[in-house]
Design an enzyme around this catalytic site. Structure first.
Site, PDB file in Angstrom:
ATOM      1  N   GLY A  59       0.810  -1.217   0.000  1.00 57.23           N
ATOM      2  CA  GLY A  59       0.000   0.000   0.000  1.00 57.23           C
ATOM      3  C   GLY A  59       0.837   1.257   0.000  1.00 57.23           C
ATOM      4  CE  LYS A 117       7.741   0.167   6.013  1.00 54.70           C
ATOM      5  NZ  LYS A 117       8.302  -0.772   7.001  1.00 54.70           N
ATOM      6  CG  ASP A 128       1.024  -8.453   6.882  1.00 48.40           C
ATOM      7  OD1 ASP A 128       0.584  -8.946   7.926  1.00 48.40           O
ATOM      8  OD2 ASP A 128       1.274  -7.245   6.754  1.00 48.40           O
TER       9      ASP A 128
END
Ligand code: AMP
Ligand code: MG
Length: 492
Positions: A93, A114, A253
């Protein structure tokens, strides 16, 4: 800016093999990207042509605003159990796989960003990261690497020039990190949740080829995949426990198939030994407390095993029987690895059946007397020449001295000389760890004053955690009383 000739040898095996498990995406163009940290040694391992590129090109590349020549950045899809609840769709995301590269030693590695912007997996999030947590991940990942713990590495920090809204406005940044791969338990769960056995088989085959080539062509290879993933996690978590590391968010995850530590969000190192400690501010149940890490790893591995059932045997009952045998071995595998680590910490090269009792007695005394985990093991490394330092860490001195007698008795059975043992112990019991107060101090200097010198200095200290050096005593000291209780935050 045209695509940058980065010198990287780019391959796209994940994209080629696993269509449907990612979406092509480009990072945001940062308003004012500035390279604030580059891990030159790692860049060199990867074959990144640092010296041929201008700093502006590196900053653009490592923040996602530019694509390396031959690369096709993508956001990976995955699912995951977060604090026990299942989300069938998570995914990158706020991250991108910038490039999959073949490094100078011919190893395949992911360069991942990131904080590079929103993707279709962002849900309500802004896709961004802020400088403080990015610097924190950089420090912790590199410290773990120097401590000999399998981990993703930190390649670079780029400040973006953006202001990101959190509880207050904060400077934006992107972390470039490197991993053996980003395949997680959640990657398998993503396909299992959709009942897509064909693609699941492709993912399992891809994983075998990339990480476990020795079992790739064998019978029962999916069951062996489970076995090997369990072994790697047993090794990993034993390493964490032996250095006093609390991951803080062992959601599925965040459990890699390669066995590397990933996602330095709400993690921290213990100072005072308290097995019940959990640092994450949202982990009110203490699900991911220090002492629960082995059982939480097994919980995550059980979710992994569930995804493999249809691959292991068409008869589900039979498949469950087979994976249960493997999962039942985890505790013993972990215990074996933990004993290897803890014996080494106590200077024991040989194994005796009572060692576990000796170790646990010491740990119990440490809890009772609130002893600093790192200080004590380092002090034990020098105990035979300096009796005071370790003793002074205990309130109940008689109890420690009693334990010490047992330990000395046990050491008498060891074949090596005292000074040699002391040296071996100092090579596994660190002097310097990323203590929370030190980490906070350097982040605040960078965030508030734009001063990165303290960050660089701490990195340099943590690069050789086992080597005592002159003038660095403050980096080995406990937090001042005023530092108080520590909480960390995820998703920052
Ligand atoms: P994490 O807690 O970092 O493991 O992230 C869990 C999930 O939340 C992943 O799918 C992340 O990509 C997503 N996520 C975390 N922070 C953000 C953000 N600021 N914007 C978009 N997605 C995010
Ligand atoms: Mg994560």
């Amino acid at each position: 800016m045209p695509n940058i000739d980065s010198g990287l040898q780019i391959d796209s095996s994940y994209a080629n093999a696993l269509e449907g498990m990612y979406v092509s995406f480009k990072g945001d163009l940062a308003p004012k990207p500035q390279l604030v940290k580059l891990n030159r040694a790692l860049a060199d391992e990867l074959g990144l042509a640092v010296d041929k590129l201008e700093e502006a090109q590196l900053a653009a590349l490592l923040s996602g605003g530019n694509v390396p020549l031959g690369g096709a950045p993508l956001a990976q899809a995955y699912a995951g159990h977060q604090f026990g609840g299942f989300s069938p769709q998570l995914g990158d995301g706020r991250a991108l796989l910038l490039a999959e590269v073949i490094d100078k030693k011919s190893a395949r590695r992911d360069i991942h960003l990131k904080g590079s912007g929103r993707t279709i997996f962002s849900r309500g999030g802004d896709g961004k990261a802020v400088l403080g947590p990015v610097l924190r991940e950089y420090l912790l990942a590199e410290a773990m690497h120097s401590l000999g713990v399998p981990t993703t590495r930190a390649l670079a920090v780029v400040s973006t020039g953006e202001t990101i809204m959190r509880t207050q406005p904060l400077p934006g940044a992107v972390l470039a990190r490197v991993a053996k791969s980003h395949i997680r338990v959640g990657s398998f769960q993503f396909l299992a949740a959709r009942g897509n056995t064909k693609k699941l088989t492709a993912l399992a085959e891809y994983t075998l080829a990339r990480h476990f080539p020795n079992i790739q062509d064998t019978a029962n290879r999916y069951l062996k995949l489970l076995t090997q993933v369990c072994e790697r996690q047993a090794f990993l978590v034993a390493k964490w426990m032996s250095v006093g590391f609390v991951h803080g968010v062992m959601n599925t995850d965040n459990i890699t198939i390669s066995g590397e530590t990933i996602d330095y969000g709400p993690c921290a190192f213990l100072d005072v030994f308290d097995p019940s400690i959990a640092f994450s501010s949202i982990d009110t149940q203490r699900r991911y407390a220090y002492a629960k890490q082995p059982s939480m790893a097994l919980w995550g591995l059980t979710r992994f095993a569930e995804t493999l059932l249809p691959l292991i045997d068409q008869d589900e009952t039979r498949a469950v029987e087979l994976v249960t045998v493997v999962l039942n071995d985890f505790e013993a595998a972990y215990q074996r690895q933990w004993l290897i680590c803890m014996r080494a910490k106590l200077g024991l090269q040989t194994a005796q059946s009572d060692d576990v009792t000796l170790i646990n007695k010491l740990l119990t005394l440490m809890v009772e007397d609130e002893v600093d985990f790192t200080h004590l093991f380092r002090a034990l490394s020098g105990l035979l020449v300096d009796n005071e330092t370790a003793l002074n860490l205990f309130k109940n001195k008689a109890a420690f001295q009693q334990w010490q007698l047992l330990w000395l008795e046990r050491l008498a059975d060891e074949p090596i000389a005292i000074d040699e043992r002391s040296l071996l112990m100092r090579n596994v019991n660190p002097m310097y760890i990323p203590r929370n107060h030190l980490v906070e101090e350097v982040i605040s200097a960078a965030e508030q004053e734009g001063d990165f010198k303290p960050f660089e200095k701490l990195l340099e200290v943590l690069d050789k955690p086992f080597t005592k050096r002159e003038g660095l005593s403050r980096f080995a000291q406990a937090a001042p009383e005023s530092f108080g209780d520590y909480a960390t935050f995820c998703g920052t």
